[in-house]
Design a protein around this motif. Structure first.
Motif, mmCIF file in Angstrom:
data_model
loop_
_atom_site.group_PDB
_atom_site.id
_atom_site.type_symbol
_atom_site.label_atom_id
_atom_site.label_comp_id
_atom_site.label_asym_id
_atom_site.label_seq_id
_atom_site.Cartn_x
_atom_site.Cartn_y
_atom_site.Cartn_z
ATOM 1 N N SER A 120 19.421 10.666 -25.375
ATOM 2 C CA SER A 120 20.065 11.874 -25.848
ATOM 3 C C SER A 120 20.314 12.717 -24.608
ATOM 4 N N ARG A 123 23.982 14.382 -24.126
ATOM 5 C CA ARG A 123 24.134 15.422 -25.289
ATOM 6 C C ARG A 123 23.590 16.574 -25.180
ATOM 7 N N SER A 124 22.151 16.498 -24.815
ATOM 8 C CA SER A 124 21.512 17.588 -24.778
ATOM 9 C C SER A 124 21.761 18.637 -23.532
#
Length: 340
Positions: A120, A123-124
């Protein structure tokens, strides 16, 4: 790029590798990052340096892990960031969940950026950058002027008009923003649709599109181009309007809610239920607080620039909803026992 975004990175020493990686990635996107190992000076009191850095930076990113929530220094930095948020009238603290842990109570009403899921990170990171990009940390000299083509189209289509020797957004745009904004705050779709806006950009873009004078005979491509460019200029217009009536304070690098407006909001927020805003929003505190903010803005517009009263909704929405002001400024228990 996120020019002039100044970031304080709070973390435990056990999470140093992640903090270094995040710091370098943010720098590559144009941010200035305060990291203790590089910024702390010897022979100077640490607490004073931390206090100054938290005050001077636009955002405080706190990395949450089992180690950091037990760290007295991280807790100190969180408390300082929350205190500065209250004084500045805006939330400057962004919690980053690196590993599952017991999130501190003071942060539970804030939206977490989740790095804990495998894969992630990108995306984060993008989420953090989007938060920075949506904030008003860009000095005015970096604003882009209208392109000649879209300026002509905006005048032709009634998007812009002249007011006191300046070009401002027209009455049709103001009315669309007012009516669509009121419905969005109540969680309702716009008329003749079942769609509820997802964010400020969609709200402003569709409002501009629906404001175009059909007699202007623009092509679909021209309409989309005009709506797209109008989005950023609308932000600048609202920023100027907010500073002009004393809702916002402006310095060369950052815009924030004025101390006077901040004090007024703090006075009225505990009375959301009494004023009926909770009922109008079915107890959704964020929307109810924004509605209160809009009404306080409307009062100032009526007193100072009555011709611009219709812009109360978009100004309140963009400050509170899109830019995060007021998040974290009041304990949830103070808001009529509803969760924020």
């Amino acid at each position: 790029m996120i020019p002039n975004a100044r970031v304080f990175l709070s973390h435990s020493s056990q999470d140093k590798a992640f903090a270094r990686r995040l710091s370098e990635d943010l720098k590559r996107h144009g941010a200035t990052v305060w990291l203790d190992e590089a910024a702390l000076k010897p022979a100077v009191r640490w607490k004073q340096q931390l206090d100054n850095a938290i005050s001077d930076n636009d955002f405080v990113l706190v990395v949450l892990t089992p180690d950091s929530v037990e760290s007295k220094w991280v807790q100190y930095e969180i408390n300082q960031a929350l205190a500065h948020s209250e004084r500045e009238g805006r939330s400057k603290l962004i919690p980053l969940l690196k590993k599952e842990c017991d999130v501190p109570r003071a942060l539970r009403h804030l939206h977490l950026v989740d790095f804990s899921v495998r894969g992630s990170y990108r995306r984060s990171l993008r989420r953090i950058i989007e938060i920075f990009e949506r904030s008003w940390t860009h000095p005015r000299h970096q604003r882009r002027p209208w392109t000649k083509k879209n300026l002509r189209l905006a005048l032709r289509a009634g998007i812009l008009r002249e007011f006191n020797g300046q070009l401002v957004f027209g009455a049709r745009v103001a009315e669309r923003l007012r009516t669509y904004g009121a419905r969005w705050l109540q969680g309702r779709p716009i008329y003749f649709s079942d769609h509820v806006f997802n964010d400020w950009q969609e709200y402003s873009g569709i409002s501009v599109l629906h404001s175009i004078d059909q007699n202007a005979d623009l092509t679909e491509e021209e309409e989309i181009s005009l709506a797209h460019e109008s989005h950023q200029h609308l932000l600048d217009f609202l920023l100027d309007l907010g500073t002009g009536i004393g809702v916002l304070e402006d310095d060369p690098e950052v815009v924030k809610v004025s101390e006077e407006m901040g004090a007024e909001m703090q006075e009225w927020i505990p009375r959301l239920n009494e004023l009926g805003f909770n009922e109008e929003t079915d107890g959704e505190i964020r929307a109810a607080t924004t509605m209160l903010f809009v009404e306080l803005i409307r009062e100032r517009l009526v007193e100072r620039i009555p011709e611009m009263t219709s812009f109360a909704e978009p100004l309140g929405i963009v400050i509170h909803d899109a830019f995060g002001f007021w998040s974290g400024c009041v304990e949830p228990t103070e808001l009529d026992s509803h969760e924020a």
